[in-house]
Design a protein around this motif. Structure first.
Motif, PDB file in Angstrom:
ATOM      1  N   ILE A 182       7.571   6.908 -26.149  1.00 46.00           N
ATOM      2  CA  ILE A 182       7.355   5.489 -26.444  1.00 46.00           C
ATOM      3  C   ILE A 182       6.090   5.022 -25.734  1.00 46.00           C
ATOM      4  O   ILE A 182       5.898   5.290 -24.555  1.00 46.00           O
ATOM      5  N   ASP A 183       5.232   4.328 -26.473  1.00 44.17           N
ATOM      6  CA  ASP A 183       4.053   3.694 -25.883  1.00 44.17           C
ATOM      7  C   ASP A 183       4.354   2.199 -25.787  1.00 44.17           C
ATOM      8  O   ASP A 183       4.330   1.473 -26.782  1.00 44.17           O
ATOM      9  N   TRP A 184       4.652   1.743 -24.565  1.00 47.44           N
ATOM     10  CA  TRP A 184       5.049   0.360 -24.325  1.00 47.44           C
ATOM     11  C   TRP A 184       3.798  -0.519 -24.229  1.00 47.44           C
ATOM     12  O   TRP A 184       3.095  -0.498 -23.233  1.00 47.44           O
ATOM     13  N   SER A 218      11.847  10.877 -24.168  1.00 44.79           N
ATOM     14  CA  SER A 218      11.430  12.024 -23.356  1.00 44.79           C
ATOM     15  C   SER A 218      10.303  11.645 -22.406  1.00 44.79           C
ATOM     16  O   SER A 218      10.257  12.101 -21.259  1.00 44.79           O
ATOM     17  N   HIS A 219       9.355  10.828 -22.903  1.00 45.08           N
ATOM     18  CA  HIS A 219       8.215  10.372 -22.111  1.00 45.08           C
ATOM     19  C   HIS A 219       7.939   8.911 -22.458  1.00 45.08           C
ATOM     20  O   HIS A 219       8.291   8.436 -23.539  1.00 45.08           O
ATOM     21  N   ASN A 220       7.287   8.223 -21.537  1.00 41.00           N
ATOM     22  CA  ASN A 220       6.915   6.829 -21.756  1.00 41.00           C
ATOM     23  C   ASN A 220       5.492   6.589 -21.269  1.00 41.00           C
ATOM     24  O   ASN A 220       5.103   7.082 -20.205  1.00 41.00           O
ATOM     25  N   LYS A 228       4.599  -0.566 -15.542  1.00 48.47           N
ATOM     26  CA  LYS A 228       5.174   0.684 -15.033  1.00 48.47           C
ATOM     27  C   LYS A 228       6.223   0.395 -13.965  1.00 48.47           C
ATOM     28  O   LYS A 228       7.330   0.947 -13.991  1.00 48.47           O
ATOM     29  N   ASP A 229       5.883  -0.484 -13.028  1.00 48.04           N
ATOM     30  CA  ASP A 229       6.828  -0.835 -11.963  1.00 48.04           C
ATOM     31  C   ASP A 229       8.042  -1.568 -12.518  1.00 48.04           C
ATOM     32  O   ASP A 229       9.172  -1.340 -12.077  1.00 48.04           O
ATOM     33  N   ASN A 236      15.071   1.475 -14.982  1.00 43.53           N
ATOM     34  CA  ASN A 236      15.140   2.881 -14.572  1.00 43.53           C
ATOM     35  C   ASN A 236      14.459   3.800 -15.586  1.00 43.53           C
ATOM     36  O   ASN A 236      14.949   4.886 -15.897  1.00 43.53           O
ATOM     37  N   ILE A 237      13.327   3.354 -16.085  1.00 43.55           N
ATOM     38  CA  ILE A 237      12.533   4.134 -17.034  1.00 43.55           C
ATOM     39  C   ILE A 237      11.226   4.521 -16.353  1.00 43.55           C
ATOM     40  O   ILE A 237      10.474   3.652 -15.888  1.00 43.55           O
ATOM     41  N   LYS A 238      10.951   5.802 -16.280  1.00 45.93           N
ATOM     42  CA  LYS A 238       9.725   6.293 -15.649  1.00 45.93           C
ATOM     43  C   LYS A 238       8.624   6.375 -16.695  1.00 45.93           C
ATOM     44  O   LYS A 238       8.795   6.981 -17.749  1.00 45.93           O
TER      45      LYS A 238
END
Length: 492
Positions: A182-184, A218-220, A228-229, A236-238
């Motif tokens: 996911i690209d937030w 799987s990735h963000n 990000k923080d 709880n998403i890295k």
């Protein structure tokens, strides 16, 4: 290797289900038929999963880029596609074809665009019924599109919009063994809160939905360290911060290219046409440039207006009444005798509130300020940015956690910016270094007066900001992408 491990997990789980159910029903009269039914279900499920996950030599070089929006107005996702192609990946780009993508994307043989149509839902009955049917139909449409394409090693999805694409993409990735990234760009629920209010049940539901399915990725990727923080602390998403960086097409525009663009724009927009009758020295002339008959050279004209540019999607998170009020005050400064240039203000973009603001603009009676709202092709937009004297950004993040890409592009063209304040803007705009930050129309008007009082001289604050941008250089998109995204594709 990851696919083999997943297959083993599926087989093991199927065997456990078989053993448990067999134990429960073993003593019943229908035990034989029950065992036979379980064998059939397990066999069919295994065969379906194998077919869905059937890989070939090209699978690891295929990536799907997904945006449930207009591809032509999704520059970051276009940049992702071009970077993937440069590294030898075959890209399947899924989204709406409302406006034309950049020609580098449409002309790339490694990038295949699969257009999907925008679903509107049932247009009768309660509004909630329209929304529900739209989500259901979009889910079915997207599920079939993703399921029928070649197996992809990764699916890279833009959020927002994440409803329903986030859940559908996760399901397809689970079925096919693809990596879900996911690209937030922002949070969808905060954008919905602009029109519904933060306490509306649909906003609560959207927030729960994003938090739930965001954890299944799987990735963000995200656009700021602040986001990000926030993802890490609250959900709880890295995530990995991938700042928007300008690609190489955003640069200062040579005066000859400026002239060519202005000549084309002058055919449809009076604001770019030359004023007055003293054009004897030039073969052709615009409000800003002229080509001399003697040697065919192009120069910027003396006494030209300053070119102010802002770009927008005309949505609720940008209040353009602030700019219009500031321009009214600027008009007042000039009328009162201030030594300031005339202004041509160009506002580019498409969006739902454009007609509303065009009606407001039509009521303004300016003598020293001219405003136009053209739609530019993807190739012309960077040329116009590189020709402008000052940029204005009215993007006020709904979450306070994303940054305006328009400012990134302006900085790529060494164009100083006046930007409206919000929490994490300092990650991009450095006040009094590469631009100025304002909070209201009065402060913006004062900044316009301060920056343009020496125009077009080279000693004022505006010229100094431009020199700071030129000296700073800065990382471009390709290097930034290679450092932060490529390892996610090639890593374990």
């Amino acid at each position: 290797m990851a696919d083999t491990g997943t297959s083993v997990s599926v087989a093991t789980l199927s065997l456990l289900v078989f053993v448990l159910l067999a134990g429960v029903y073993l003593t019943s009269l229908n035990a034989l038929w029950t065992l036979l039914l379980i064998i059939i279900i397990v066999t069919l499920s295994t065969q379906i999963l194998r077919k869905l996950r059937r890989r070939d030599a090209l699978t690891e070089r295929r990536v799907c880029v997904l945006v449930l929006g207009d591809i032509g107005r999704s520059p970051r996702m276009q940049y992702h596609s071009l970077s993937l192609s440069k590294h030898g990946y075959n890209v399947t780009f899924v989204g709406y074809l409302g406006s034309t993508p950049h020609r580098d994307v449409s002309g790339d043989e490694r990038i295949r665009i699969i257009p999907i149509s925008e679903v509107r839902g049932i247009q009768v009955g309660p509004r909630v019924m329209t929304y529900v049917t739209k989500v259901i139909l979009q889910s079915l449409q997207l599920f079939l599109v993703l399921l029928n394409m070649d197996l992809q090693s990764h699916i890279l999805m833009q959020n927002p919009p994440g409803l329903p694409s986030m859940a559908v993409t996760w399901l397809v990735c689970a079925l096919r063994g693809s990596q879900f990234t996911i690209d937030w760009h922002n949070y969808g629920y905060t954008i919905m809160a602009l029109s519904h209010g933060p306490n509306h049940p649909i906003v609560w539901l959207a927030q729960w939905y994003e938090r739930l399915f965001g954890r299944f990725s799987s990735h963000n990727l995200c656009v700021t360290n602040a986001m990000k923080d926030d993802l890490q602390i609250n959900w709880n998403i890295k995530a990995t911060t991938l700042y928007d960086k300008p690609p190489a097409i955003f640069t200062e525009t040579p005066v000859e290219l400026q002239h060519d663009l202005f000549m084309r724009l002058a055919k449809t927009h009076l604001q770019f046409q030359a004023c007055g009758e003293n054009a004897a020295e030039e073969m052709d002339r615009t409000a800003f440039t002229g080509r001399h008959a003697s040697d065919l050279s192009v120069t910027l004209t003396s006494g030209r207006p300053a070119l102010l540019i802002s770009s927008t999607s005309w949505t609720e998170d940008e209040d353009f009444s602030i700019l219009l009020k500031a321009l009214e005050e600027y008009e007042g400064f000039v009328t009162a005798g201030a030594s300031l240039p005339s202004l041509v203000c160009v506002i580019t973009g498409k969006g739902p509130q454009k007609e509303h603001y065009k009606k407001m603009i039509a009521t303004l009676r300016f003598e020293h300020v001219k405003i136009c709202t053209p739609w530019l092709e993807a190739e012309d937009y960077p040329v116009l940015l590189g020709s402008a004297d000052l940029g204005v950004c009215l993007h006020k993040s709904s979450s306070g956690l994303d940054l305006p890409m328009k400012v990134v592009d302006m900085f790529g063209c060494c164009l100083p910016v006046c930007a409206i304040h919000f929490n994490c803007l300092h990650e991009l705009v450095k006040h009094e270094e590469n631009g100025l930050i304002f909070r209201d129309s009065q402060e913006l008007a004062g900044q316009l007066k301060s920056l343009l009082q020496d125009f077009p001289g080279s000693q004022g604050r505006l010229a100094q900001f431009r020199r700071n941008l030129q000296a700073g250089g800065g990382q471009r998109w390709d290097q930034n992408w290679d450092q932060n995204v490529l390892p996610l594709l090639t890593g374990p």
